[in-house]
Every structure is written in structure tokens, then in C-alpha cells.
Design a protein around this motif. Structure first.
Motif, PDB file in Angstrom:
ATOM      1  N   MET A   1       0.831  -1.214   0.000  1.00 33.80           N
ATOM      2  CA  MET A   1       0.000   0.000   0.000  1.00 33.80           C
ATOM      3  C   MET A   1       0.861   1.257   0.000  1.00 33.80           C
ATOM      4  N   LEU A   2       1.899   1.264   0.843  1.00 33.48           N
ATOM      5  CA  LEU A   2       2.775   2.425   0.917  1.00 33.48           C
ATOM      6  C   LEU A   2       3.555   2.614  -0.382  1.00 33.48           C
ATOM      7  N   PHE A   3       4.088   1.525  -0.924  1.00 36.61           N
ATOM      8  CA  PHE A   3       4.845   1.621  -2.184  1.00 36.61           C
ATOM      9  C   PHE A   3       3.949   2.096  -3.319  1.00 36.61           C
ATOM     10  N   ALA A   4       2.707   1.627  -3.338  1.00 33.77           N
ATOM     11  CA  ALA A   4       1.780   2.030  -4.399  1.00 33.77           C
ATOM     12  C   ALA A   4       1.454   3.518  -4.316  1.00 33.77           C
ATOM     13  N   LEU A   5       1.234   4.021  -3.100  1.00 29.14           N
ATOM     14  CA  LEU A   5       0.954   5.457  -2.930  1.00 29.14           C
ATOM     15  C   LEU A   5       2.141   6.311  -3.366  1.00 29.14           C
ATOM     16  N   LEU A   6       3.343   5.878  -2.979  1.00 27.89           N
ATOM     17  CA  LEU A   6       4.544   6.609  -3.378  1.00 27.89           C
ATOM     18  C   LEU A   6       4.743   6.554  -4.888  1.00 27.89           C
ATOM     19  N   PHE A   7       4.448   5.404  -5.475  1.00 29.97           N
ATOM     20  CA  PHE A   7       4.587   5.249  -6.925  1.00 29.97           C
ATOM     21  C   PHE A   7       3.640   6.193  -7.667  1.00 29.97           C
ATOM     22  N   LEU A   8       2.382   6.247  -7.236  1.00 32.89           N
ATOM     23  CA  LEU A   8       1.406   7.132  -7.883  1.00 32.89           C
ATOM     24  C   LEU A   8       1.769   8.603  -7.687  1.00 32.89           C
ATOM     25  N   GLY A   9       2.234   8.943  -6.477  1.00 34.96           N
ATOM     26  CA  GLY A   9       2.642  10.321  -6.224  1.00 34.96           C
ATOM     27  C   GLY A   9       3.838  10.732  -7.064  1.00 34.96           C
ATOM     28  N   ASP A  10       4.815   9.820  -7.183  1.00 29.38           N
ATOM     29  CA  ASP A  10       5.993  10.111  -8.006  1.00 29.38           C
ATOM     30  C   ASP A  10       5.615  10.234  -9.473  1.00 29.38           C
TER      31      ASP A  10
END
Length: 239
Positions: free
Chosen positions: A74-83
Motif C-alpha cells: 500500500m505504501l509503495f503504491a501510494l509513493l509510486f502514484l505520487g511520483d
């Protein structure tokens, strides 16, 4: 009869002499640096700044190992979308995105990465994609090893190659940088011995990761993604 005048002695030296004396040590130092193949400060500092960001991502394998997989993904996905949003906004020249992206990454970008005719993702997005895929496909120890090898060994290869690389193996890849990658990858696998047994599979995984880093242009996959995948697959099958 002209009166006698005492002439003051001139103790000053012509400036050119002083300039020659002051510049001689610098010339010697420059020659000495050239003989040792020490890189230009500006180039090495930029590479060091790039890889310091790379090493700052070592929290990723730690989170994978200690946290629940669902939380990590979940955290990696949020960071990926934000980046992704930030990089696309920078490409589209949105003011807030350009300011934020420039503040975070501009000083570490290569010249070819600063001018882009089409949208291309940066290495950070490949790192986050690798974190998501490794968490989904591999066990916790293997995923942690794979990402640690990618983050540390790639850094060792770049810095050692930049500082001491004199023997070219393939295009811009040097023997010194390649050896630094392979040896550091071996050491990482050995240090993970308490949670994952080091066998011949670890050696083969290091060879595969080294090849992925060297022949990135042939594989046509960013090495931030190919390295952890190669390591993870070999350790999962043979480990």
C-alpha cells in the motif's frame, strides 16, 4: 652641483615571479590527479549525490522484511502514484510540479535527463515498481536481499567505476566498477546468512545481477528493476 639623494632599496618582487611560484604546486597536483585517474570534482559530486539518494532508499528492504506485506504494498503504491504525478507534472511544466521536482532531483539529473522530448519515468519509479513486484512474488528474505543488492551494489559500481575505472569492458562499463558490483553483491548475500542460507544460488544470483547491470541496454529493462528480479527469481528457484 646636484644634491646627493639616498635611494631607498626596492625589496618588492615582480608579480609574474610570484604567480609562477604559486601556480607550480597546482600544476603538480593536477598532474598527480591525472596519473591516479581521479575524476573531476563536479562530475564525481553529481554521481555521489545521485547515489546518496539511491542509498537513502534502504528503508525499502527493511520495511519489506519487518512490516506486513499488505502495508508495504500500500505504501509503495501510494509513493509510486505520487511520483508518477510529480514527474508527469514536471514534463507538462505545471508550476508546482516543476518547483517540487527541481528542488528534489534537478541537481542529481544527468544532462540527457534534463532535456526530454517525450515523457520518460525516472529511476525512482523503477525502484518503487521493483519493491511492489518483489513483495508480491518473493518471500520476505529474498525480496529484501534482491532490493539491497540493487541499491548498494549499483552504488558501488557507479562510484568505483567513476573514481578508478580505467579498463573498459562494455561501452561505459569498467572492469573496476563491475568487480565492485559483484563483490559487494556477494558480501550482501553473505551478510543475510542469519535469515537466508548462502549457497551456490547466491553466487549465481550475483552473476546474473552483474550481467543485468552491465547489459542494461541489451535487456532493455532499467537495471533498478532487472537486478532485483534476476536476484529474486534465481534465489527462489535454486535457493
Amino acid at each position: 652641483m646636484k644634491p646627493f639623494r639616498f635611494k631607498k632599496p626596492d625589496f618588492s618582487f615582480p608579480r609574474p615571479l610570484w604567480r609562477i611560484k604559486l601556480h607550480r604546486p597546482n600544476l603538480k597536483l593536477n598532474d598527480f590527479a591525472t596519473e591516479l585517474h581521479i575524476p573531476e570534482n563536479k562530475s564525481f559530486r553529481r554521481e555521489l549525490a545521485r547515489k546518496s539518494i539511491h542509498l537513502s532508499s534502504l528503508w525499502i528492504p527493511a520495511l519489506i522484511y519487518f512490516a506486513h506485506p499488505g502495508v508495504s504494498i500500500m505504501l509503495f503504491a501510494l509513493l509510486f502514484l505520487g511520483d508518477a504525478l510529480l514527474e508527469y507534472g514536471n514534463f507538462k511544466k505545471w508550476r508546482w510540479a516543476r518547483r517540487t521536482f527541481g528542488l528534489l532531483f534537478f541537481k542529481t539529473l544527468r544532462n540527457k535527463e534534463r532535456v526530454r522530448n517525450k515523457f520518460q519515468v525516472s529511476g525512482s519509479m523503477y525502484v518503487l515498481a521493483a519493491a511492489i513486484i518483489c513483495t508480491l512474488l518473493f518471500s520476505k528474505p529474498i525480496a529484501a536481499i534482491a532490493l539491497t543488492v540493487m541499491l548498494i551494489s549499483d552504488t558501488c559500481a557507479a562510484l568505483f567505476g567513476k573514481a578508478f575505472g580505467t579498463r573498459k569492458l562494455y561501452k561505459s562499463k569498467s572492469l573496476e566498477g563491475t568487480l565492485a558490483f559483484f563483490l559487494s553483491a556477494l558480501l550482501i548475500n553473505m551478510l543475510y546468512e542469519p535469515i537466508f542460507h548462502f549457497t551456490y544460488a547466491g553466487v549465481l544470483a550475483c552473476f546474473a545481477a552483474t550481467a543485468a547491470e552491465m547489459f542494461e541496454d541489451k535487456i532493455e529493462i532499467d537495471d533498478n528493476l532487472s537486478i532485483p528480479l534476476f536476484v529474486g527469481i534465481i534465489l527462489s528457484i535454486l535457493g
